[in-house]
Motif scaffolding. Structure first.
Motif, PDB file in Angstrom:
ATOM      1  N   VAL A 103      -9.733  28.582  70.862  1.00 54.28           N
ATOM      2  CA  VAL A 103     -11.146  27.747  70.295  1.00 54.28           C
ATOM      3  C   VAL A 103     -11.651  28.834  70.411  1.00 54.28           C
ATOM      4  O   VAL A 103     -12.907  29.077  68.939  1.00 54.28           O
ATOM      5  CB  VAL A 103     -11.649  26.832  71.470  1.00 54.28           C
ATOM      6  N   SER A 104     -11.581  29.764  70.558  1.00 51.94           N
ATOM      7  CA  SER A 104     -13.182  30.573  70.663  1.00 51.94           C
ATOM      8  C   SER A 104     -12.842  31.822  68.718  1.00 51.94           C
ATOM      9  O   SER A 104     -13.655  31.639  67.698  1.00 51.94           O
ATOM     10  CB  SER A 104     -12.958  32.022  71.256  1.00 51.94           C
ATOM     11  N   ALA A 105     -11.862  31.793  68.510  1.00 50.86           N
ATOM     12  CA  ALA A 105     -11.229  32.556  67.070  1.00 50.86           C
ATOM     13  C   ALA A 105     -12.329  31.193  66.217  1.00 50.86           C
ATOM     14  O   ALA A 105     -12.028  31.548  65.243  1.00 50.86           O
ATOM     15  CB  ALA A 105      -9.838  33.070  67.224  1.00 50.86           C
ATOM     16  N   ALA A 106     -11.509  29.889  66.027  1.00 46.40           N
ATOM     17  CA  ALA A 106     -11.658  29.002  64.535  1.00 46.40           C
ATOM     18  C   ALA A 106     -12.823  28.619  64.721  1.00 46.40           C
ATOM     19  O   ALA A 106     -13.524  27.971  64.170  1.00 46.40           O
ATOM     20  CB  ALA A 106     -10.598  27.845  65.824  1.00 46.40           C
ATOM     21  N   THR A 107     -13.835  28.915  66.206  1.00 44.19           N
ATOM     22  CA  THR A 107     -15.198  28.673  65.776  1.00 44.19           C
ATOM     23  C   THR A 107     -16.196  30.184  65.520  1.00 44.19           C
ATOM     24  O   THR A 107     -16.991  30.200  66.017  1.00 44.19           O
ATOM     25  CB  THR A 107     -15.824  28.157  67.547  1.00 44.19           C
ATOM     26  N   SER A 108     -15.840  31.379  66.165  1.00 41.00           N
ATOM     27  CA  SER A 108     -16.347  33.147  65.576  1.00 41.00           C
ATOM     28  C   SER A 108     -16.881  32.589  64.278  1.00 41.00           C
ATOM     29  O   SER A 108     -17.909  33.624  64.646  1.00 41.00           O
ATOM     30  CB  SER A 108     -14.689  33.613  65.512  1.00 41.00           C
ATOM     31  N   PHE A 109     -16.675  32.238  63.211  1.00 42.16           N
ATOM     32  CA  PHE A 109     -17.563  32.403  62.011  1.00 42.16           C
ATOM     33  C   PHE A 109     -18.651  31.694  62.382  1.00 42.16           C
ATOM     34  O   PHE A 109     -19.658  32.157  61.446  1.00 42.16           O
ATOM     35  CB  PHE A 109     -16.489  31.670  61.376  1.00 42.16           C
ATOM     36  N   PHE A 110     -18.512  31.432  62.883  1.00 49.26           N
ATOM     37  CA  PHE A 110     -20.557  29.970  63.290  1.00 49.26           C
ATOM     38  C   PHE A 110     -21.696  30.540  63.353  1.00 49.26           C
ATOM     39  O   PHE A 110     -22.471  30.097  62.781  1.00 49.26           O
ATOM     40  CB  PHE A 110     -20.112  28.751  64.276  1.00 49.26           C
ATOM     41  N   MET A 111     -21.492  31.775  64.407  1.00 54.35           N
ATOM     42  CA  MET A 111     -22.662  32.275  64.631  1.00 54.35           C
ATOM     43  C   MET A 111     -23.235  33.634  63.643  1.00 54.35           C
ATOM     44  O   MET A 111     -23.832  32.996  62.980  1.00 54.35           O
ATOM     45  CB  MET A 111     -22.349  32.705  65.928  1.00 54.35           C
ATOM     46  N   PRO A 112     -22.280  33.857  62.665  1.00 50.76           N
ATOM     47  CA  PRO A 112     -22.855  34.776  61.904  1.00 50.76           C
ATOM     48  C   PRO A 112     -23.592  34.284  60.482  1.00 50.76           C
ATOM     49  O   PRO A 112     -24.189  33.847  59.495  1.00 50.76           O
ATOM     50  CB  PRO A 112     -21.665  35.945  61.192  1.00 50.76           C
ATOM     51  N   PHE A 113     -22.453  32.252  60.464  1.00 42.50           N
ATOM     52  CA  PHE A 113     -23.015  31.998  59.717  1.00 42.50           C
ATOM     53  C   PHE A 113     -24.258  31.248  59.499  1.00 42.50           C
ATOM     54  O   PHE A 113     -24.927  31.421  58.556  1.00 42.50           O
ATOM     55  CB  PHE A 113     -21.602  30.764  59.065  1.00 42.50           C
ATOM     56  N   LEU A 114     -24.323  30.687  60.580  1.00 43.99           N
ATOM     57  CA  LEU A 114     -25.994  30.215  61.093  1.00 43.99           C
ATOM     58  C   LEU A 114     -26.601  31.206  60.931  1.00 43.99           C
ATOM     59  O   LEU A 114     -27.996  30.749  60.182  1.00 43.99           O
ATOM     60  CB  LEU A 114     -25.661  29.798  62.538  1.00 43.99           C
ATOM     61  N   LEU A 115     -26.219  32.361  61.505  1.00 43.39           N
ATOM     62  CA  LEU A 115     -27.512  33.443  60.736  1.00 43.39           C
ATOM     63  C   LEU A 115     -27.693  33.825  59.312  1.00 43.39           C
ATOM     64  O   LEU A 115     -28.607  34.858  59.625  1.00 43.39           O
ATOM     65  CB  LEU A 115     -27.872  34.637  62.498  1.00 43.39           C
ATOM     66  N   SER A 116     -26.819  34.027  58.748  1.00 43.11           N
ATOM     67  CA  SER A 116     -27.328  33.792  57.614  1.00 43.11           C
ATOM     68  C   SER A 116     -28.340  33.083  56.758  1.00 43.11           C
ATOM     69  O   SER A 116     -28.500  33.605  55.247  1.00 43.11           O
ATOM     70  CB  SER A 116     -25.934  34.022  57.179  1.00 43.11           C
ATOM     71  N   LEU A 117     -28.799  31.955  57.222  1.00 43.01           N
ATOM     72  CA  LEU A 117     -29.344  30.739  56.744  1.00 43.01           C
ATOM     73  C   LEU A 117     -30.375  31.796  57.030  1.00 43.01           C
ATOM     74  O   LEU A 117     -31.259  32.314  57.769  1.00 43.01           O
ATOM     75  CB  LEU A 117     -29.528  29.814  57.579  1.00 43.01           C
ATOM     76  N   ASP A 118     -32.110  31.813  55.764  1.00 42.82           N
ATOM     77  CA  ASP A 118     -32.649  31.094  55.916  1.00 42.82           C
ATOM     78  C   ASP A 118     -33.296  30.684  56.050  1.00 42.82           C
ATOM     79  O   ASP A 118     -33.122  29.371  56.464  1.00 42.82           O
ATOM     80  CB  ASP A 118     -33.190  31.670  54.548  1.00 42.82           C
ATOM     81  N   GLU A 119     -34.918  30.519  57.435  1.00 45.38           N
ATOM     82  CA  GLU A 119     -35.337  29.534  57.933  1.00 45.38           C
ATOM     83  C   GLU A 119     -35.357  28.009  56.797  1.00 45.38           C
ATOM     84  O   GLU A 119     -35.558  26.904  57.480  1.00 45.38           O
ATOM     85  CB  GLU A 119     -36.572  29.675  58.415  1.00 45.38           C
ATOM     86  N   ALA A 120     -36.650  28.877  55.711  1.00 46.73           N
ATOM     87  CA  ALA A 120     -36.715  27.676  54.860  1.00 46.73           C
ATOM     88  C   ALA A 120     -34.721  26.393  54.930  1.00 46.73           C
ATOM     89  O   ALA A 120     -35.447  25.280  55.015  1.00 46.73           O
ATOM     90  CB  ALA A 120     -36.897  27.699  53.739  1.00 46.73           C
TER      91      ALA A 120
END
Length: 595
Positions: A103-120
């Motif tokens: 489960v951890s491996a399957a979702t490990s992409f999410f945090m870097p993805f989320l924090l790559s978004l700009d605020e807008a």
């Protein structure tokens, strides 16, 4: 005391009802394979979240998976703890753990993805999808870490180094649990036998001073023999911590550790400073020990023997339960009725049986209820343990009832508040109704020693951690001599001149596993101080504090820990709660001295 040779002998009303989680194993198996499918579905979101709707679908699915997984894992863990020798339960737990890694491996992409978004873009996603309102605060909390998160490639490298960075802790765990062999002590038949940890905790409280000394020397023997190896694991753990804090752009290792709970470092520094400014009563207690035990020299192995002997109370579980209900009456009718329901619905597993996990804990399972493991020994300690774990249990129950899944779990920072409030109410109840002077003295002594272990010792450990990390941050060496010097100096400052030091005292740092989980122990002391503050107000009949405290128990993690505590009237950013706690300690020592 009732002893049981097998689980089958224990009356049904004193055993957990695990049917509340799964009626049969086939339902557990169904959920396990459903989670596996859900994990694969989540993996497909990698690179495919393009708008608010996609983000919502991912988070919703992740929460559903988390709900199911918590049930699957809890069932396996609780089954193992009832009999750690049972291979069927062990295999369930192994499968649940393997699944957890997937489960951890399957979702490990999410945090870097989320924090790559700009605020807008992030705000646009929120505006697009109504359902994201539910997740908004959690997502914003993740954004707080933005400046401490590295690029996707760097994060990947760091995560691959994870195992290497945790090696000092793993190595120390192996030394401390698997390899260590304590020296020998003399048993009742005059034979030499190897000391175990369980024997040590009993022998260090023995009224025979020679037995205490022998146990103390035998206990420290392997730590002195392995002092250089252990110093190198601790030095490496501290340096790893300092290095990762620098890599992640935190001002210091301490501030990195406090960041998650959003605690300013002044809270940590206040705790240490206020304690040291008011340390005289602890020195007085050391002197009292010396007097009471009629010793020419007080040694470290004299610090745990109860000062009041001849007080052995037999307290059955039912009696302990009734005493608890009376002691916690100041918390109101609803609180007491919640506990009555706990017993009726079999949330407790009460008795010690062969193979059962030792100790006690509370495990809150969202959507089901708390499960409380005990090993009840029909004595005063067991009564305190019951009251302590029920504090956690009611906290779990109320937070689950009043919070959505996302904020139902409370943080470790506030966890010890609910359990300690209960213990303080219990000690006051027992002292108020007790007519026997000897029992009264015993209770006060019990509470003073609890105070010392949960508060002063943890503050001393917290200062040790702070000083060793500061040395590493200044590029100074860390080795046996440095650790010894820091630890011995602190021990003298905290415990005073009444104590004569054996060679072993300065090696105390070498036997503390908590030092491998940095800047964690201070939470015991802040939780204890907060609880003393709240319980005292409740006992004084302060209605506003009682109401705000009951609200706090329903709050889960709906706000940062310091903010939740402020609502109960405890402001840990000021020295007040710590000073009040230390005043209470001084009064206890004074009362004990007068008795």
């Amino acid at each position: 005391m009732t002893t049981y040779k097998s689980r089958a002998e224990v009356p049904i009303e004193e055993k957990w009802n695990l049917d509340d989680l799964y009626l049969d194993i086939s339902k557990w198996e169904e959920d396990l394979s459903a989670i596996e499918t859900m994990a694969n579905d989540l993996k497909n979101f990698d690179g495919a979240i393009k708008n608010g709707q996609d983000l919502f679908h991912f988070l919703k699915k992740q929460e559903e998976l988390s709900y199911k997984f918590n049930h699957v894992f809890a069932y396996a863990m609780l089954s193992v703890d009832l009999d750690t020798r049972d291979t069927t339960s062990q295999s369930l737990l192994d499968r649940a753990r393997t699944l957890s890694v997937k489960v951890s491996a399957a979702t490990s992409f999410f945090m870097p993805f989320l924090l790559s978004l700009d605020e807008a873009t992030f705000k646009q996603y929120i505006a697009e999808e109504e359902g994201l309102k539910y997740f908004e605060e959690d997502l914003l909390e993740s954004f707080r870490y933005k400046k401490h998160v590295l690029s996707k490639e760097q994060e990947e490298i760091l995560s691959q180094l994870g195992e290497a960075l945790s090696a000092p802790s793993t190595t120390y765990g192996m030394i401390n649990n698997a390899d260590i062999q304590f020296g020998e002590v003399t048993n009742e038949n005059g034979e030499k036998v190897e000391l175990t940890r369980g024997m040590y905790s009993k022998l260090i409280e023995d009224e025979d001073r020679e037995k205490r000394k022998e146990a103390y020397k035998a206990y420290y023997k392997p730590y002195l023999q392995m002092k250089n190896s252990i110093a190198s694991t601790l030095a490496a753990a501290v340096k790893n911590n300092v290095t990762t804090s620098k890599i992640r752009s935190y001002p210091s290792a301490l501030e990195k550790a406090l960041f998650g709970d959003n605690v300013p470092k002044e809270v940590y520094e206040n705790l240490i400073q206020a304690t040291k400014d008011n340390i005289a009563p602890l020195h007085r207690y050391s002197e009292l020990r010396k007097e009471k035990l009629q010793l020419d020299e007080l040694r470290q192995y004299d610090m745990n023997v109860p000062l009041v002997s001849g007080v052995k109370q037999e307290i059955s579980f039912d009696e302990a339960f009734e005493t608890m209900l009376k002691a916690l009456a100041p918390l109101g009718k609803d609180y007491v009725e919640t506990l009555v329901e706990f017993k009726k619905a079999r949330y407790f597993d009460v008795r010690e049986t062969p193979g059962k996990r030792s100790g006690a804990y509370n495990l809150g399972v969202y959507g089901v209820h708390p499960f409380i493991l005990l090993n009840h020994h029909d004595d005063l300690d067991s009564l305190f343990t019951l009251v302590h774990e029920c504090g956690h249990g009611v906290h779990s129950k109320l937070s689950s009832q009043h919070q959505p899944q996302i904020t139902a779990r409370y943080s470790i920072f506030v966890a010890e508040v609910a359990s300690t409030v209960n213990e303080v109410l219990l000690i006051h109840y027992l002292l108020d109704k007790e007519k026997n002077e000897l029992v009264k003295k015993h209770l006060i002594n019990h509470f003073i020693d609890k105070f010392r272990g949960t508060f002063f010792t943890q503050v001393m450990f917290a200062e040790f951690e702070m000083l060793t990390h500061e040395k590493a941050e200044q590029g100074q060496p860390l080795n046996v001599d440095v650790f010894n010097q820091i630890y011995e100096t602190l021990f003298r400052q905290y415990y005073g001149d009444a104590l004569v030091f054996d060679e072993e005292v300065k090696y105390g740092w070498s036997r503390i596993p908590h030092f491998y989980r940095p800047f964690y122990v201070y939470k015991y002391a802040t939780g204890f101080a907060s609880a003393i503050h709240i319980a005292t107000k409740i006992l004084d009949g302060d209605k506003a504090t009682l109401e705000s405290y009951l609200e706090f128990l329903k709050s889960g993690s709906s706000d940062y820990p310091l903010e939740l505590l402020k609502k109960t009237g405890v402001d840990l950013t000021t020295p007040e709660p710590i000073k009040n706690t230390l005043t209470q300690f001084a009064e206890l020592v004074e009362e004990f001295s007068n008795l």
